[in-house]
Design a protein around this motif. Structure first.
Motif, short mmCIF file in Angstrom:
data_model
loop_
_atom_site.label_atom_id
_atom_site.label_comp_id
_atom_site.label_asym_id
_atom_site.label_seq_id
_atom_site.Cartn_x
_atom_site.Cartn_y
_atom_site.Cartn_z
N ILE A 24 69.49 65.82 -17.34
CA ILE A 24 70.86 65.34 -17.48
C ILE A 24 71.84 66.34 -16.88
O ILE A 24 72.76 65.98 -16.13
CB ILE A 24 71.20 65.07 -18.96
CG1 ILE A 24 70.32 63.94 -19.52
CG2 ILE A 24 72.68 64.69 -19.12
CD1 ILE A 24 70.42 63.75 -21.02
N THR A 27 72.37 66.21 -13.16
CA THR A 27 73.14 65.11 -12.54
C THR A 27 74.49 65.59 -12.00
O THR A 27 75.12 64.89 -11.21
CB THR A 27 73.38 63.96 -13.53
OG1 THR A 27 74.14 64.43 -14.65
CG2 THR A 27 72.06 63.37 -14.02
N VAL A 28 74.94 66.77 -12.44
CA VAL A 28 76.24 67.28 -11.96
C VAL A 28 76.08 68.59 -11.19
O VAL A 28 77.07 69.29 -10.96
CB VAL A 28 77.25 67.45 -13.12
CG1 VAL A 28 77.54 66.11 -13.77
CG2 VAL A 28 76.75 68.46 -14.17
N ILE A 103 80.64 65.15 -18.74
CA ILE A 103 79.22 64.96 -19.01
C ILE A 103 79.00 65.03 -20.51
O ILE A 103 79.82 65.60 -21.24
CB ILE A 103 78.37 66.04 -18.28
CG1 ILE A 103 76.88 65.68 -18.33
CG2 ILE A 103 78.63 67.43 -18.83
CD1 ILE A 103 76.01 66.56 -17.44
N CYS A 127 83.33 62.75 -11.23
CA CYS A 127 81.98 62.33 -11.62
C CYS A 127 81.91 62.30 -13.14
O CYS A 127 82.49 63.16 -13.81
CB CYS A 127 80.94 63.30 -11.06
SG CYS A 127 79.24 63.00 -11.59
N CYS A 128 81.21 61.32 -13.67
CA CYS A 128 80.96 61.23 -15.11
C CYS A 128 79.52 60.81 -15.30
O CYS A 128 79.10 59.78 -14.78
CB CYS A 128 81.91 60.22 -15.75
SG CYS A 128 81.59 59.93 -17.52
N SER A 129 78.77 61.63 -16.01
CA SER A 129 77.36 61.28 -16.25
C SER A 129 76.98 61.62 -17.67
O SER A 129 77.72 62.29 -18.39
CB SER A 129 76.46 62.02 -15.26
OG SER A 129 76.45 63.40 -15.53
N LEU A 165 70.09 55.86 -14.22
CA LEU A 165 69.09 56.83 -13.78
C LEU A 165 67.74 56.70 -14.47
O LEU A 165 66.71 56.55 -13.83
CB LEU A 165 69.65 58.25 -13.95
CG LEU A 165 70.92 58.55 -13.15
CD1 LEU A 165 71.44 59.95 -13.47
CD2 LEU A 165 70.67 58.41 -11.65
N LYS A 185 75.12 57.70 -14.11
CA LYS A 185 75.99 58.58 -13.35
C LYS A 185 77.04 57.74 -12.63
O LYS A 185 76.71 56.77 -11.95
CB LYS A 185 75.18 59.39 -12.34
CG LYS A 185 76.01 60.37 -11.51
CD LYS A 185 75.12 61.20 -10.60
CE LYS A 185 75.91 62.20 -9.78
NZ LYS A 185 75.04 63.04 -8.93
N VAL A 187 80.17 58.05 -9.89
CA VAL A 187 80.78 58.88 -8.86
C VAL A 187 82.01 58.15 -8.33
O VAL A 187 81.91 56.98 -7.92
CB VAL A 187 79.80 59.18 -7.71
CG1 VAL A 187 80.50 59.96 -6.61
CG2 VAL A 187 78.60 59.97 -8.24
#
Length: 260
Positions: A24, A27-28, A103, A127-129, A165, A185, A187
């Motif tokens: 996780i 992802t960033v 995140i 970005c947000c995951s 994901l 995720k 973007v």
């Protein structure tokens, strides 16, 4: 160090599998140049990997017991632990100017609200995951024609490229949740403005899915002036789950036209 007790009222389920936490955090990894805000760090299972990657990290945590744990376990976070409700924060004030990243292993009971909050800061959140219950994750990533496609799907996909994901089983949490989890995720895409009234766009999307089994002509007619010729357009023969973002923009433009 004493472990934090998971609190049902806060939707806490602590991830215990370090390999998943590392995935996780990964992802960033491409956003090291931007500040990162972690939501709901709990005992820091994800936090440790974000720090190891060298991110400019802040965390926001509502649970006082977790805050005390983080202060003791992560001295590097001194001055960077925000003891508050994420949903009530002024994120511009917290994160400062420019873009940033969000995140988290998101609390299940407010995960949809978290993503609506991200939407309010769409021009700042690059970005947000993170992880949330699989059903909501799938809904956010779903495309037109899917049974799970809905309000959150359309509103987020207007501004973000979204990827589901992987799925996480219940047995890697303490306590185990009753549902599987999903990691997604988001973007930020290149859209600066929708080609319509953006406030009205939200109204059209929410009203359409409020009666998703009906055709758009039936679900949206209350928004149009009586006898509007625009309602004769063939797009109104469809149901909301059949339409992509561009078609909802088209609907919004027709509504604006009818009101002129």
């Amino acid at each position: 160090m004493q472990q934090v007790r998971a609190k049902k009222a806060l939707g806490q389920h602590f991830l215990t599998d370090l390999s998943i936490a590392e995935r996780i955090a990964g992802t960033v990894i491409d956003y090291k140049g931007l500040p990162v805000l972690e939501v709901g760090p709990g005992m820091g299972v994800l936090t440790q990997f974000l720090l190891a990657q060298g991110h400019d990290l802040k965390v926001v945590e509502l649970d006082g017991e977790s805050v005390n744990y983080l202060q003791a376990a992560f001295p590097r976070l001194e001055g960077r632990i925000i003891a508050a409700d994420f949903l009530r924060l002024d994120l511009d004030q917290v994160m400062g100017p420019g873009q940033w990243v969000v995140i988290g292993n998101y609390p299940y009971n407010i995960s949809s609200q978290i993503f609506f909050k991200v939407l309010d800061y769409k021009d700042r959140v690059a970005c947000c995951s993170g992880m949330l219950q699989r059903e909501v994750a799938q809904r956010i990533a779903a495309g037109p024609g899917s049974k799970t496609y809905g309000i959150l799907s359309v509103l987020l996909q207007a501004w973000y490229d979204i990827e589901y994901l992987f799925t996480v089983d219940e047995n890697v949490f303490n306590p185990p949740p009753k549902v599987k989890s999903g990691v997604i995720k988001l973007v930020r895409n290149k859209v600066k403005h929708l080609d319509c009234d953006e406030r009205l766009f939200k109204t059209v999307v929410k009203t359409s899915f409020g009666m998703r089994r009906k055709t758009l002509r039936n679900s949206l007619k209350s928004l149009f002036p009586s006898g509007s010729p625009e309602l004769a357009a063939s797009i109104f023969d469809q149901r909301p789950e059949q339409l992509g973002v561009d078609q909802f923009v088209e609907l919004t433009r027709l509504l604006s036209q009818s009101r002129q």
